[in-house]
Design a protein around this motif. Structure first.
Motif, mmCIF file in Angstrom:
data_model
loop_
_atom_site.group_PDB
_atom_site.id
_atom_site.type_symbol
_atom_site.label_atom_id
_atom_site.label_comp_id
_atom_site.label_asym_id
_atom_site.label_seq_id
_atom_site.Cartn_x
_atom_site.Cartn_y
_atom_site.Cartn_z
ATOM 1 N N SER A 65 0.799 -1.226 0.000
ATOM 2 C CA SER A 65 0.000 0.000 0.000
ATOM 3 C C SER A 65 0.830 1.274 0.000
ATOM 4 O O SER A 65 0.323 2.333 -0.357
ATOM 5 C CB SER A 65 -0.956 -0.004 1.199
ATOM 6 O OG SER A 65 -0.237 -0.099 2.405
ATOM 7 N N ASN A 66 2.079 1.209 0.376
ATOM 8 C CA ASN A 66 2.920 2.401 0.417
ATOM 9 C C ASN A 66 3.949 2.413 -0.708
ATOM 10 O O ASN A 66 4.939 3.114 -0.636
ATOM 11 C CB ASN A 66 3.640 2.489 1.760
ATOM 12 C CG ASN A 66 4.559 1.305 1.989
ATOM 13 O OD1 ASN A 66 4.170 0.168 1.712
ATOM 14 N ND2 ASN A 66 5.751 1.551 2.463
ATOM 15 N N SER A 67 3.709 1.644 -1.762
ATOM 16 C CA SER A 67 4.673 1.557 -2.846
ATOM 17 C C SER A 67 3.952 1.594 -4.197
ATOM 18 O O SER A 67 2.847 1.078 -4.327
ATOM 19 C CB SER A 67 5.465 0.247 -2.730
ATOM 20 O OG SER A 67 6.291 0.060 -3.856
ATOM 21 N N SER A 68 4.580 2.181 -5.173
ATOM 22 C CA SER A 68 4.016 2.190 -6.522
ATOM 23 C C SER A 68 4.623 1.085 -7.381
ATOM 24 O O SER A 68 4.370 1.017 -8.582
ATOM 25 C CB SER A 68 4.247 3.554 -7.183
ATOM 26 O OG SER A 68 5.637 3.804 -7.273
ATOM 27 N N SER A 69 5.411 0.207 -6.787
ATOM 28 C CA SER A 69 6.048 -0.870 -7.547
ATOM 29 C C SER A 69 5.028 -1.937 -7.947
ATOM 30 O O SER A 69 3.941 -2.037 -7.384
ATOM 31 C CB SER A 69 7.175 -1.504 -6.726
ATOM 32 O OG SER A 69 6.659 -2.103 -5.564
ATOM 33 N N ALA A 70 5.415 -2.734 -8.914
ATOM 34 C CA ALA A 70 4.563 -3.821 -9.386
ATOM 35 C C ALA A 70 4.437 -4.900 -8.317
ATOM 36 O O ALA A 70 5.187 -4.925 -7.339
ATOM 37 C CB ALA A 70 5.171 -4.423 -10.658
ATOM 38 N N ALA A 71 3.483 -5.807 -8.505
ATOM 39 C CA ALA A 71 3.332 -6.940 -7.588
ATOM 40 C C ALA A 71 4.642 -7.704 -7.529
ATOM 41 O O ALA A 71 5.385 -7.771 -8.505
ATOM 42 C CB ALA A 71 2.210 -7.851 -8.071
ATOM 43 N N THR A 72 4.915 -8.293 -6.386
ATOM 44 C CA THR A 72 6.179 -8.981 -6.214
ATOM 45 C C THR A 72 5.975 -10.396 -5.706
ATOM 46 O O THR A 72 5.045 -10.677 -4.978
ATOM 47 C CB THR A 72 7.111 -8.203 -5.265
ATOM 48 O OG1 THR A 72 8.360 -8.879 -5.213
ATOM 49 C CG2 THR A 72 6.528 -8.093 -3.870
#
Length: 138
Positions: free
Chosen positions: A73-80
């Motif tokens: 929720s605090n990141s704009s990165s892709a699913a990991t």
């Protein structure tokens, strides 16, 4: 303006269900540091987990991407999927399972002795929640 209604709950459409616990559940649990199952009233399609007393990352997992494939929720990165031991490892008919403490992002879903809150939703468009996918065009 003419032709419009005021924004208020009185002007919202009727809710399709009078049993919201069939579609939403909130559970608190204490981390064990190992794998554990967290109960819910149904098999969830979306789970959002947050440590209640630390500023560790909030974790979101859904049935479309599947377990061990989380967003933060605090990141704009892709699913990991870098460390599947630390996140939602399974969805089951009575809740979901979480793994042990994640090496990449410690304490985010199940560190021993930590307190967590998990919000769980069941996919049900008539109850106001759906998960969709799309193919982006760049």
């Amino acid at each position: 303006p003419a032709g419009y209604k005021a924004l208020s709950t009185a002007n919202l459409p009727a809710v399709a269900t009078n049993q919201p616990s069939l579609f939403f559940d909130a559970k608190t649990y204490t981390g064990t540091g190992g794998f554990q199952t967290v109960s819910a009233n149904f098999e969830p399609d979306l789970v959002w987990i947050k440590n209640r007393f630390q500023t560790f990352w909030g974790t979101l997992s859904d049935s479309v991407r599947g377990p061990n494939n989380d967003l933060f929720s605090n990141s704009s990165s892709a699913a990991t999927t870098d460390d599947p031991n630390g996140w939602v490892s399974a969805f089951n008919t009575t809740g979901f399972a979480v793994g042990g403490s994640c090496s990449a992002i410690p304490n985010n879903v199940n560190a021993a002795g930590n307190s967590y809150i998990a919000w769980a939703w069941k996919k049900a468009p008539t109850a106001g929640m759906d998960i969709v996918t799309y193919q982006g065009d760049g």
